[in-house]
Design an enzyme around this catalytic site. Structure first.
Site, mmCIF file in Angstrom:
data_model
loop_
_atom_site.group_PDB
_atom_site.id
_atom_site.type_symbol
_atom_site.label_atom_id
_atom_site.label_comp_id
_atom_site.label_asym_id
_atom_site.label_seq_id
_atom_site.Cartn_x
_atom_site.Cartn_y
_atom_site.Cartn_z
ATOM 1 C CB SER A 116 -7.130 -2.782 12.233
ATOM 2 O OG SER A 116 -6.853 -3.963 12.957
ATOM 3 C CG ASN A 357 -0.737 -4.550 7.781
ATOM 4 O OD1 ASN A 357 -0.899 -5.468 8.595
ATOM 5 N ND2 ASN A 357 -1.734 -4.012 7.106
ATOM 6 C CG PHE A 358 3.665 -4.798 12.120
ATOM 7 C CD1 PHE A 358 4.268 -6.029 11.939
ATOM 8 C CD2 PHE A 358 4.318 -3.669 11.643
ATOM 9 C CE1 PHE A 358 5.508 -6.145 11.315
ATOM 10 C CE2 PHE A 358 5.545 -3.766 11.018
ATOM 11 C CZ PHE A 358 6.146 -5.009 10.850
ATOM 12 C CB CYS A 359 -3.131 -5.347 13.104
ATOM 13 S SG CYS A 359 -3.224 -7.144 13.180
ATOM 14 C CB CYS A 360 -0.227 -0.668 11.353
ATOM 15 S SG CYS A 360 -0.071 1.126 11.244
#
Length: 406
Positions: A116, A357-360
């Protein structure tokens, strides 16, 4: 590399710790911790307090040496290297600085792999400037499809910003080849590289690759939190506006601004620098330089292959990147079990991996799932760590009730 585990004091304090979340943040070697302590205990002065004092000379020299050691790592120049609070801050700053580089109808290209921090800043300025955001196509290896770039890049494409190594799947974008193709199509297009994950695992050469800007994080290279690095090619940096003022900056907004003899870092660095963190970051890169990048990659890849063989034996497991070339990451899910429930259970047993979501933000477009489990390796990991992880995952399959919070 197993001998280097002793270099990380956390394992003396947390003897049962199994840490498999290095893509989120790396653990800290004692030399890095000592460097921060040295600043606070021996030198603790402000770098703006210029004098002939040995304390000032030590602080000032360390700042310059830290720029130099980072520049050497990425094959850039020290004068093009600036310190900012984080990679997120650096990419936001860069996006805001390039806002006037864009006009209505121009294009910015990103990918669905992006964190992000390398997504939202560009989307924000695109919305403000009425600029089109396109997502570059990925091939079957989940890296940018170079053969299709000519259908996405044109003279209206002003910025392409992409991740070097994905923090969700670990795939490695061939940055040199991608940049070469982009510049062939549009030599004026700026290419920006998110090197947060790659700086440890993959050799980088910003000069040879003709990259325009690069961002990286201190806490992902066995360094401290609270510091990031923004490298900007001098030719681009000199064109950027002055957005930040005060706190040691040699000029003010009411003065005539010339770039002659003004360090590029003066555009990015205002206020007192994070001096303890700079001392720590220098020590972290010195620690990292004990190993060849290929040596780290091979060791972690051996761990990854061992883990994959173990995980594939678990019933109803989906491993999303098992057939992909990946730096140090395995992304998976266990059918019928929520990723956060599994992470919670593992955490209670001193095994730390990542869920979510691992900042994805576009993870679902990559793996058709909004949440997953991620294992990521560091040089302190060993096969025993993997055996314990797999053992606990097997326990979940055998007795799902252990996931209950009561």
């Amino acid at each position: 590399m197993d001998n280097f585990r002793k270099e990380f004091p956390i394992f003396k304090k947390q003897k049962q710790l199994i840490y498999l979340d290095s893509a989120a943040t790396s653990l800290k070697p004692k030399t890095m911790i000592q460097a921060i302590n040295d600043y606070n205990q021996k030198y603790s002065i402000n770098s703006h307090s210029e004098s002939s004092s040995p304390l000032f000379k030590k602080v000032w020299t360390t700042i310059q040496e830290t720029r130099e050691i980072i520049a050497q790592k990425i094959k850039g120049k020290a004068e093009e290297t600036s310190f900012l609070p984080s990679t997120t801050h650096a990419l936001n700053f860069l996006a805001l600085s390039l806002k006037n580089h864009l006009q209505k109808g121009d294009r910015i290209c990103l990918t669905y792999l992006e964190h992000s921090s390398n997504l939202h800043p560009w989307q924000a300025i695109a919305k403000e400037k009425k600029v089109i955001v396109d997502f570059l196509p990925l091939n079957k290896e989940f890296t940018i499809d170079i053969d299709k770039l000519d259908k996405y890049i044109d003279k209206k494409t002003k910025i392409v910003s992409f991740v070097h190594v994905s923090n969700s799947l670990g795939v490695i974008n061939p940055a040199a080849e991608i940049t070469k193709k982009i510049k062939e199509i549009n030599p004026e297009c700026l290419v920006i590289l998110d090197a947060c994950q790659s700086i440890i695992h993959v050799p980088i050469n910003v000069t040879e690759w003709n990259i325009d800007a690069l961002a990286l994080s201190g806490h992902k290279v066995y360094g401290p939190t609270g510091i990031g690095v923004l490298w900007i090619k001098k030719e681009l940096g000199e064109k950027l506006p002055h957005l930040l003022w005060g706190g040691g900056k040699k000029i003010g907004p009411t003065e005539e601004i010339t770039n002659q003899n003004l360090p590029l870092s003066q555009k990015m660095e205002v206020g007192t620098l994070p001096l303890a963190e700079i001392f720590g970051l220098k020590a972290a890169f010195e620690f990292l330089n004990n190993f060849a990048t290929k040596e780290i990659y091979k060791y972690e890849n051996d761990l990854r292959n061992y883990t994959l063989q173990k995980l594939k034996k678990i019933k109803n497991i989906t491993i999303y990147n098992q057939n992909l070339v990946s730096a140090n990451i395995i992304t998976f899910n266990l059918a019928s079990y929520h990723a956060h429930d599994i992470v919670d259970y593992l955490g209670k047993n001193n095994i730390l991996i990542r869920a979510g979501n691992f900042c994805c933000p576009y993870l679902d477009k990559l793996i058709s799932a909004n949440s997953a489990l991620r294992v990521s390796f560091g040089i302190y990991n060993n096969y025993n760590d993997i055996d314990k992880l797999v053992s606990h995952l097997q326990k979940i399959i055998q007795n799902p009730r252990i996931l209950l919070p009561f």
